[in-house]
Design a protein around this motif. Sequence first.
Motif, PDB file in Angstrom:
ATOM      1  N   PRO A 107       0.735  -1.347  -0.060  1.00 36.35           N
ATOM      2  CA  PRO A 107       0.072  -0.299   0.149  1.00 36.35           C
ATOM      3  C   PRO A 107       1.037   1.416   0.008  1.00 36.35           C
ATOM      4  N   VAL A 108       0.104   2.453  -0.315  1.00 37.21           N
ATOM      5  CA  VAL A 108       0.905   3.738  -0.619  1.00 37.21           C
ATOM      6  C   VAL A 108       1.799   3.841   0.899  1.00 37.21           C
ATOM      7  N   GLY A 109       1.214   3.544   1.928  1.00 41.81           N
ATOM      8  CA  GLY A 109       2.067   4.011   3.055  1.00 41.81           C
ATOM      9  C   GLY A 109       3.466   3.184   3.192  1.00 41.81           C
ATOM     10  N   ALA A 110       3.315   2.070   2.952  1.00 39.03           N
ATOM     11  CA  ALA A 110       4.563   1.049   3.075  1.00 39.03           C
ATOM     12  C   ALA A 110       5.544   1.518   1.897  1.00 39.03           C
ATOM     13  N   GLN A 111       4.943   1.880   0.886  1.00 30.71           N
ATOM     14  CA  GLN A 111       5.813   2.524  -0.192  1.00 30.71           C
ATOM     15  C   GLN A 111       6.516   3.771   0.113  1.00 30.71           C
ATOM     16  N   THR A 112       6.162   4.223   0.861  1.00 22.31           N
ATOM     17  CA  THR A 112       6.793   5.622   1.335  1.00 22.31           C
ATOM     18  C   THR A 112       8.071   5.366   2.107  1.00 22.31           C
ATOM     19  N   LEU A 113       8.030   4.268   2.799  1.00 21.12           N
ATOM     20  CA  LEU A 113       8.989   3.768   3.581  1.00 21.12           C
ATOM     21  C   LEU A 113      10.253   3.229   2.753  1.00 21.12           C
ATOM     22  N   GLN A 114       9.755   2.556   1.516  1.00 17.44           N
ATOM     23  CA  GLN A 114      10.829   2.150   0.591  1.00 17.44           C
ATOM     24  C   GLN A 114      11.380   3.002  -0.468  1.00 17.44           C
ATOM     25  N   VAL A 115      10.712   4.053  -0.583  1.00 17.10           N
ATOM     26  CA  VAL A 115      11.055   4.986  -1.489  1.00 17.10           C
ATOM     27  C   VAL A 115      12.241   5.993  -0.929  1.00 17.10           C
ATOM     28  N   LEU A 116      12.203   6.224   0.512  1.00 16.26           N
ATOM     29  CA  LEU A 116      13.120   6.922   1.090  1.00 16.26           C
ATOM     30  C   LEU A 116      14.495   6.922   0.890  1.00 16.26           C
ATOM     31  N   PRO A 117      14.952   5.417   0.776  1.00 19.59           N
ATOM     32  CA  PRO A 117      16.381   5.035   0.623  1.00 19.59           C
ATOM     33  C   PRO A 117      16.971   5.672  -0.837  1.00 19.59           C
ATOM     34  N   LEU A 118      15.889   5.700  -1.815  1.00 23.10           N
ATOM     35  CA  LEU A 118      15.937   5.958  -3.100  1.00 23.10           C
ATOM     36  C   LEU A 118      16.502   7.572  -3.120  1.00 23.10           C
ATOM     37  N   PHE A 119      15.447   8.132  -2.675  1.00 22.45           N
ATOM     38  CA  PHE A 119      15.861   9.532  -2.463  1.00 22.45           C
ATOM     39  C   PHE A 119      16.965  10.125  -1.722  1.00 22.45           C
ATOM     40  N   ALA A 120      17.264   9.297  -0.590  1.00 18.67           N
ATOM     41  CA  ALA A 120      18.491   9.613   0.181  1.00 18.67           C
ATOM     42  C   ALA A 120      19.627   9.169  -0.544  1.00 18.67           C
ATOM     43  N   ALA A 121      19.370   8.210  -1.302  1.00 20.56           N
ATOM     44  CA  ALA A 121      21.070   7.700  -2.169  1.00 20.56           C
ATOM     45  C   ALA A 121      21.232   8.795  -3.153  1.00 20.56           C
ATOM     46  N   ALA A 122      20.012   9.273  -3.947  1.00 21.60           N
ATOM     47  CA  ALA A 122      20.066  10.358  -4.686  1.00 21.60           C
ATOM     48  C   ALA A 122      20.819  11.491  -4.093  1.00 21.60           C
ATOM     49  N   GLN A 123      20.735  12.025  -2.977  1.00 19.76           N
ATOM     50  CA  GLN A 123      21.089  13.071  -2.367  1.00 19.76           C
ATOM     51  C   GLN A 123      22.396  12.752  -2.008  1.00 19.76           C
ATOM     52  N   VAL A 124      22.739  11.684  -1.571  1.00 23.10           N
ATOM     53  CA  VAL A 124      24.011  11.307  -1.017  1.00 23.10           C
ATOM     54  C   VAL A 124      25.076  11.431  -2.288  1.00 23.10           C
ATOM     55  N   LEU A 125      24.562  10.843  -3.590  1.00 22.42           N
ATOM     56  CA  LEU A 125      25.360  10.853  -4.685  1.00 22.42           C
ATOM     57  C   LEU A 125      25.713  12.439  -4.918  1.00 22.42           C
ATOM     58  N   GLU A 126      24.701  13.280  -4.986  1.00 21.83           N
ATOM     59  CA  GLU A 126      24.863  14.609  -5.379  1.00 21.83           C
ATOM     60  C   GLU A 126      26.009  15.064  -4.327  1.00 21.83           C
ATOM     61  N   LEU A 127      25.826  14.861  -2.994  1.00 20.13           N
ATOM     62  CA  LEU A 127      26.786  15.311  -2.365  1.00 20.13           C
ATOM     63  C   LEU A 127      28.258  14.842  -2.313  1.00 20.13           C
ATOM     64  N   LEU A 128      28.200  13.818  -2.906  1.00 19.67           N
ATOM     65  CA  LEU A 128      29.817  13.180  -2.831  1.00 19.67           C
ATOM     66  C   LEU A 128      30.218  13.798  -4.338  1.00 19.67           C
ATOM     67  N   VAL A 129      29.429  14.024  -5.299  1.00 19.45           N
ATOM     68  CA  VAL A 129      29.718  14.679  -6.185  1.00 19.45           C
ATOM     69  C   VAL A 129      30.570  16.195  -5.900  1.00 19.45           C
ATOM     70  N   ARG A 130      29.695  16.776  -5.301  1.00 19.53           N
ATOM     71  CA  ARG A 130      29.880  18.189  -4.606  1.00 19.53           C
ATOM     72  C   ARG A 130      31.251  18.256  -3.934  1.00 19.53           C
ATOM     73  N   LEU A 131      31.532  17.346  -3.148  1.00 19.22           N
ATOM     74  CA  LEU A 131      32.513  17.142  -2.179  1.00 19.22           C
ATOM     75  C   LEU A 131      33.802  16.970  -2.892  1.00 19.22           C
ATOM     76  N   MET A 132      33.716  16.128  -3.971  1.00 19.41           N
ATOM     77  CA  MET A 132      34.866  15.903  -4.980  1.00 19.41           C
ATOM     78  C   MET A 132      35.047  17.031  -5.746  1.00 19.41           C
ATOM     79  N   ALA A 133      34.129  17.882  -6.114  1.00 22.31           N
ATOM     80  CA  ALA A 133      34.664  19.302  -6.777  1.00 22.31           C
ATOM     81  C   ALA A 133      35.162  20.409  -5.934  1.00 22.31           C
ATOM     82  N   GLY A 134      35.420  20.120  -4.769  1.00 29.39           N
ATOM     83  CA  GLY A 134      35.689  20.976  -3.765  1.00 29.39           C
ATOM     84  C   GLY A 134      34.598  21.842  -2.874  1.00 29.39           C
ATOM     85  N   HIS A 135      33.327  21.768  -2.831  1.00 32.64           N
ATOM     86  CA  HIS A 135      32.535  22.413  -2.384  1.00 32.64           C
ATOM     87  C   HIS A 135      32.179  22.040  -1.002  1.00 32.64           C
TER      88      HIS A 135
END
Length: 176
Positions: A107-135
């Motif tokens: 159900p949609v409520g349980a889906q929210t808990l499973q998409v959280l790692p997807l959004f967090a992984a995307a944010q972590v990848l963006e952060l890692l690229v920014r850190l490697m670029a010197g930000h």
Amino acid sequence: MIMRPGQPLLLPANPLFIWGSLLAALGLNMMLNMGAAGRAAWVPDLLALALVFWNVHQPLRIGVGVAFAFGLAMDVHLGALLGQHALAYTAMSFLAVTMHRRLLWFPVGAQTLQVLPLFAAAQVLELLVRLMAGHGLPGWSILLGPLLETLLWPLANVLLLAPQRRAHDPDDNRPL
């Protein structure tokens, strides 16, 4: 495909609606990034939300290549390191397509808990690229973006599935 009990029968997704919703999410992202908040770390990425939604519900139409193209568009708009959002959206879309069959059984409520790692992984990848670029690190507010995107998941389900919902009252001409 066997449907869960109580799950409504949906019409096929209109490709114009899919692309229109993705372009609208891109436009909203661009407006949010130019607004009063600027490119704040806590602002939810509506394009990422729309991409994950359509990757889960229509994986044959919206895939990793579409996510890469929209990521490049966001990189150009933000003046970010070229490929930063493209990498994050591509990885997020790959994971969403990989888990789409399993995710739709919940159900949609349980889906929210499973998409959280997807959004967090995307944010972590963006952060890692920014850190490697010197930000530098953006601070603790970076954790709010994926949380807000996750909280918007039920709203995205209601809004983006609305055109596909069938009428609930069957008659002689419409047996389903």
